[in-house]
Design an enzyme around this catalytic site. Structure first.
Site, PDB file in Angstrom:
ATOM      1  CG  ASP A 264      -1.956  -1.063   1.210  1.00  0.00           C
ATOM      2  OD1 ASP A 264      -2.387  -1.438   0.108  1.00  0.00           O
ATOM      3  OD2 ASP A 264      -2.336  -1.539   2.291  1.00  0.00           O
TER       4      ASP A 264
ATOM      5  CG  ASP B 107     -11.538  -1.446  -1.053  1.00  0.00           C
ATOM      6  OD1 ASP B 107     -10.890  -2.507  -1.090  1.00  0.00           O
ATOM      7  OD2 ASP B 107     -11.079  -0.345  -1.407  1.00  0.00           O
TER       8      ASP B 107
END
Length: 275
Positions: free
Chosen positions: A11, A134
């Site tokens: 990330d 998500d």
């Protein structure tokens, strides 16, 4: 049984050095974890099956992903590299693949314009197009039309809502139905992250992982919540996932890819040898 894949996730956010790997809890309270290129090299050495590189603030900040960091990363690793974040068009996909990525992950842009999945799959092939989802648990099941009601671990009914812009914006879209639609449009793979579990070390969200894995015929990558190899085992056996993605346990040296594979191998799950 097909070989199970172990996938470290980078990330990345933009900083003064050009890019930094970070990790937080439920996409917030980010802490620095290191240089993306150096971490990628280390995971390549450890025997990772793939790498996922997510520019987690690109969509929210309205910019394209960090092409220079992707190029430097691709030059150092010899395993498949998936890149996501700020990919909004066919041109973005072309640029990302040309920079060294093997696959692209589209999330917010796909929710806003689902045709991007079918258009890109026709041009580049489904094997290059991964749809990231998500989602968060939603306990309001009163109006359950067009919702997939799932029993949680304690039997409580819930549905899972797709969120976009790095988890900042709820959409009202059912995650299971969206996964099925993404497959129908041509996505070759699903990257599923439960924001309720992200960075918590509480284990993968098995109910939604299993529901989506059973609903689609394309591979599903479980993401969010792993504290060790036992959680990856659960994602494969109970969640029916094809791959397990993790970040914190690798970035902060709690486990190596090799140690995770040894654990899974001893318990009878097929993994690719690093030898």
């Amino acid at each position: 049984m097909l070989t199970k894949r172990i996938i470290p996730c980078l990330d990345v956010t933009l900083d003064e050095a050009g890019g930094c790997v970070v990790k937080g809890i439920e996409f917030e309270d980010l802490r620095r974890a290191g240089d993306p290129v150096e971490l990628a090299k280390e995971y390549n050495r450890q025997g990772a099956d793939e790498l996922v590189f997510l520019d987690i603030t690109a969509s929210h900040e309205g910019r394209t992903t960090m092409i220079d960091v992707i190029e430097r990363t691709a030059d150092e690793v010899f395993i498949p590299l998936t890149v996501g974040g700020g990919i909004n068009s066919i041109q973005d996909i072309k640029t990302t693949l040309r920079s060294g990525a093997d696959k692209v992950s589209i999330n917010t842009s796909a929710v806003k314009r689902p045709a991007l999945i079918s258009e890109s799959a026709k041009i580049f092939g489904s094997q290059c197009i991964l749809t990231a989802i998500d989602c968060r648990r939603n306990m309001d099941v009163k109006d359950n039309q067009d919702k997939t009601i799932i029993s949680l671990e304690d039997g409580t009914p819930a549905w899972y809502e797709v969120v976009i812009y790095g988890g900042r914006t709820p959409t009202g879209i059912d995650a299971v139905l969206w996964a099925k639609q993404a497959e129908e449009l041509g996505a070759g793979e699903i990257l599923l992250t439960s924001m309720d579990r992200d960075g918590t070390y509480d284990g993968y969200d098995i109910p939604i992982t299993r529901a989506i894995s059973d609903a689609v015929d394309i591979p599903v990558i479980a993401s969010g919540g792993a504290s060790g190899p036992e959680h990856m085992y659960d994602a494969f056996v109970e969640g029916h996932a094809d791959s397990a993605l993790a970040a914190s346990i690798f970035h902060f040296g709690e486990y190596t890819v090799e140690s995770v594979k040894e654990y899974l191998n001893v318990r009878g799950l097929p993994v690719r040898s690093i030898r």
